[in-house]
Design an enzyme around this catalytic site. Structure first.
Site, short mmCIF file in Angstrom:
data_model
loop_
_atom_site.label_atom_id
_atom_site.label_comp_id
_atom_site.label_asym_id
_atom_site.label_seq_id
_atom_site.Cartn_x
_atom_site.Cartn_y
_atom_site.Cartn_z
N LYS A 20 44.30 -38.13 -55.84
CA LYS A 20 44.20 -37.87 -54.39
C LYS A 20 43.39 -38.98 -53.73
O LYS A 20 42.37 -39.42 -54.27
CB LYS A 20 43.54 -36.51 -54.16
CG LYS A 20 43.54 -36.05 -52.70
CD LYS A 20 42.91 -34.65 -52.58
CE LYS A 20 42.92 -34.14 -51.15
NZ LYS A 20 42.25 -32.83 -51.01
N SER B 149 42.25 -26.64 -50.87
CA SER B 149 43.14 -27.80 -50.87
C SER B 149 43.77 -28.17 -52.20
O SER B 149 44.66 -29.01 -52.25
CB SER B 149 42.40 -29.02 -50.33
OG SER B 149 42.30 -28.91 -48.94
N SER C 205 44.87 -29.65 -48.10
CA SER C 205 45.05 -31.05 -47.79
C SER C 205 45.70 -31.84 -48.92
O SER C 205 46.29 -32.90 -48.69
CB SER C 205 43.69 -31.69 -47.46
OG SER C 205 42.82 -31.63 -48.58
#
Ligand code: GLN
Length: 502
Positions: free
Chosen positions: A80, A179, A155
């Site tokens: 990420k 997330s 996210s």
């Protein structure tokens, strides 16, 4: 015909690499090919690592030379973009960090490199991890591989979509309010938020420091455990890092997969998280899963958590408060973007122009909210009250865990919604995390695991398993048992049913 390399799990790849059946270069190339074929549609990646094949060749050479390598050596992983990576841009999905290349690796990234994993690249995310859909990414949304018109969650939707689209077997995410778990739920993948302090936050671009945790995303429980074993454990560079000696989570997952009966295990269903407002198909799959667990011998008990009702409200005071402080460092001087106002100006003018252009709407909304909540005269009324609610939620968990060994709920209230559907309504977006936020407020671990497709739309649903702080092994053990029970029931894994992307 042998299964394509990009469809194998990390554990399967690991065996093939160890036996010399395949090389890491072949495995890495297969994933790069898949990315080249589908990522124009999925948009899971923001940046690809140009050195991936070199790393893979290097691992192959080490193996050839007889070096003893760890279990995931040579296996590709996606990261990420909130995590700092030496030599690779790290933008946290924001314009303000466009092109910024960190001078160091996050501890979790350094540990993956030391364990000889191959970093494929950086995955898309909502700006500074604020959001539930990736639509707040400054670089465009990621699309859900199950239906390209739908959100992949957020996210960390980039990591989840990359895993679900078979672009990578495993990925790292970060979870401040859901997330990792919510994207896993809506893409049919597995996601784990570890116990707070169980995985280092050093080099993870901070959203809300008292809530953030880095964790794994994968297609199986064992794969998540294998990643957790590598990234977890004490880090002197993170002052909140626990000094515990952790058990092997991979062993817990393997034991769980073997386990025939759940006799003696008390599974608590959180009444407040089994809400009537949830999508019907999500509730239906959840209750079928409870039956499956009861049939396997588990004792299902209902537990109450009366203060969970206030969790989202408390979270949206605590998170913006911490975020407004954490994001103050993006001042146009130290990192990334600098915008000079037309006609020049003072340092403050440059800062204001930079932050005006560099931050997107959700980030600005939360900075304003956070500074307001922390301002003199309002601190006690907002931030102080939210902290009190946080304590009450922690007490609810303590009471619940005195009645049950693990707690369960749906991992997200709905399946993946359509892109654009909730973009104009911040509150509707915030409510996607109603099931995941309590665990962050209490610092306890949680896992999202696929529990079937919702009958009304054919999209993945996820069950959340939560355990007391430090008992992450319970997630892996029960998760692996449930995963096996579901595969036995369906005759296949959930992701094998995902529509093929051309
Ligand atoms: N969707 C939540 C939020 O917008 C969760 C974010 C996260 O876990 N990073 O705050």
């Amino acid at each position: 015909m042998a299964a394509a390399l990009n469809t194998l799990t990390a554990a399967e790849l690991s065996d093939k690499l160890a036996s010399g059946d395949v090389s890491s270069v072949e495995v890495t190339q297969a994933h790069l090919d898949r990315i080249a074929a589908v990522d124009a549609d999925v948009h899971a990646f923001l940046h690809l690592n140009e050195n991936a094949l070199d790393t893979a060749a290097n691992v192959d050479a080490k193996r050839k030379a007889g070096e003893k390598l760890g279990p995931l050596a040579g296996v590709p992983i996606a990261i990420k973009d909130v995590l700092c990576t030496l030599g690779m841009p790290s933008t946290a999905g924001s314009r303000i960090l466009e092109g910024w290349v960190p001078p160091y690796d996050a501890t979790v990234v350094a540990r993956l490199r030391a364990a000889n994993l191959v970093l494929l690249g950086k995955t898309n995310m909502d700006e500074f991890a604020m959001g539930s859909s990736t639509e707040f990414s400054a670089y465009g949304a990621t699309h859900n591989p199950w239906d390209l018109d739908r959100i992949p969650g957020g996210s960390g939707g980039g990591s989840a979509a990359a895993v679900a689209a078979f672009e990578t077997p495993i990925a790292l995410g970060s979870d401040t309010g859901g997330s990792i778990r919510q994207p896993a739920a809506v893409t049919g993948s597995v996601g784990v938020k570890p116990t707070y302090g169980g995985v280092s936050r050093y080099g993870a671009i901070a959203l809300a420091s008292s809530l953030d945790q880095v964790g794994p995303v994968s297609r199986t429980v064992l794969d998540a455990a294998l990643v957790h074993d590598i990234i977890g454990g004490h880090d002197p560079r993170d002052s909140t890092s626990l000094t515990d000696k952790w058990p092997s989570f991979a062993e817990a997952a393997r034991a769980g997969a073997q386990q025939e009966s759940l006799k003696g295990l008390r599974i608590g269903v959180v009444k407040e998280l089994d809400a009537p407002g949830f999508q019907a198909g999500v509730s239906q799959r959840f209750h079928e899963t409870l039956t499956l667990l009861a049939d396997a011998g588990a004792e299902i008990v209902e537990v109450g958590a009366p203060n969970f009702e206030y969790a989202v409200a408390a979270y949206y005071l605590i998170l913006p408060a911490e975020a407004s402080s954490n994001l103050a460092k993006f001042d146009s001087v130290r990192f990334g973007l600098r915008v000079n106002p037309v006609g020049g100006g003072t340092v403050e003018d440059v800062m204001a122009a930079t932050r005006e252009q560099g931050f997107g709407p959700e980030v600005k909304r939360r900075i304003i909210l956070g500074t307001y909540a922390l301002s003199a005269g309002y601190y006690d009324a907002y931030y102080g009250s939210a902290q009190k609610v946080r304590t009450l939620i922690q007490r609810d968990f303590s009471a619940a865990f005195s009645q049950a060994d693990v707690l369960v709920s749906p991992a997200a209230p709905t399946t993946a919604f359509r892109l654009g559907e909730k973009l104009e309504d911040p509150l509707a977006m915030y409510l996607n995390d109603v099931t995941t936020i309590p665990a962050n407020l209490a610092g306890i671990p949680g896992m999202s695991l696929p529990m079937g497709l919702a009958p009304e739309d054919g999209l993945p649903t996820g069950i959340q398993i939560m355990a007391p702080a430090r008992a992450d092994d319970r997630l892996y053990k029960l998760g692996a048992t449930l995963e096996r029970l579901l595969v036995d029931k369906w005759g296949h894994t959930l992701l094998s049913q995902a529509p093929a992307l051309s």
